[in-house]
Scaffold this active site. Structure first.
Site, PDB file in Angstrom:
ATOM      1  CB  CYS A  34     -44.042  11.997 -60.547  1.00 23.70           C
ATOM      2  SG  CYS A  34     -45.681  11.949 -59.345  1.00 23.70           S
ATOM      3  CG  ASP A  36     -46.203   8.282 -60.192  1.00 27.03           C
ATOM      4  OD1 ASP A  36     -46.190   8.069 -61.360  1.00 27.03           O
ATOM      5  OD2 ASP A  36     -45.552   8.141 -58.926  1.00 27.03           O
ATOM      6  CB  CYS A  60     -43.077   5.733 -57.830  1.00 27.95           C
ATOM      7  SG  CYS A  60     -43.486   6.337 -56.128  1.00 27.95           S
ATOM      8  CB  CYS A 104     -45.105   9.059 -53.038  1.00 29.57           C
ATOM      9  SG  CYS A 104     -43.432   9.622 -54.137  1.00 29.57           S
TER      10      CYS A 104
END
Ligand code: FES
Length: 149
Positions: A34, A36, A60, A104
């Site tokens: 992603c 991140d 995010c 996450c």
């Protein structure tokens, strides 16, 4: 996608954002999938208690919320206690995350462990139960938690 009120709270008003100069330990992890990145700074006293913790997250909303909650959960704790932090405990404290956002919270767990690892390396000590963290959680043992896009 449904976010809990706590996730929204920690996303819009994240705790412990920033950095610590001359930190006892700094950990940075990313997820190549992603894109991140999360960085955690720890200020640890001579008795092994986390006096202060800060984070920076380029990621995010769920990554921001989970790093905020993760820092809250370990602040003031002993490193042995902080080591027990899991992505599950972060998610529970946030009243859950949508399944495609579970990774996450893994980033938050790994960033804390990476900072503890850095601390141990700098001190020349080993912390029971702490293994060298992956730089990229996408390649790590948490693979099973990854969701396809
Ligand atoms: Fe990657 Fe949230 S989408 S950390």
């Amino acid at each position: 996608m449904q976010y809990s009120a706590k996730v929204m709270d920690h996303f819009t008003n994240p705790r412990n954002v920033g950095e610590i100069e001359d930190a006892s330990g700094v950990g940075t992890v990313g997820n190549a999938k992603c894109g991140d990145i999360m960085r955690v700074y720890l200020d640890i006293d001579d008795d092994g208690f986390i006096k202060d913790v800060k984070f920076k997250t380029f990621g995010c909303g769920a990554a921001v919320a989970t790093s905020s909650m993760a820092t809250e959960l370990i602040k003031g704790k002993h490193i042995n206690e902080a080591l027990k932090l899991t992505n599950r405990s972060v998610m529970d404290a946030l009243d859950g995350l949508p399944s495609i956002k579970v990774h996450c919270s893994v980033l938050a767990e790994e960033a804390v462990r990476a900072a503890l690892w850095d601390y141990a390396e700098k001190k020349g000590i080993s912390i029971d139960g702490l293994e060298k963290p992956a730089d990229d959680i996408h390649d790590s043992h948490h693979e099973d938690l990854q969701e396809e896009d």
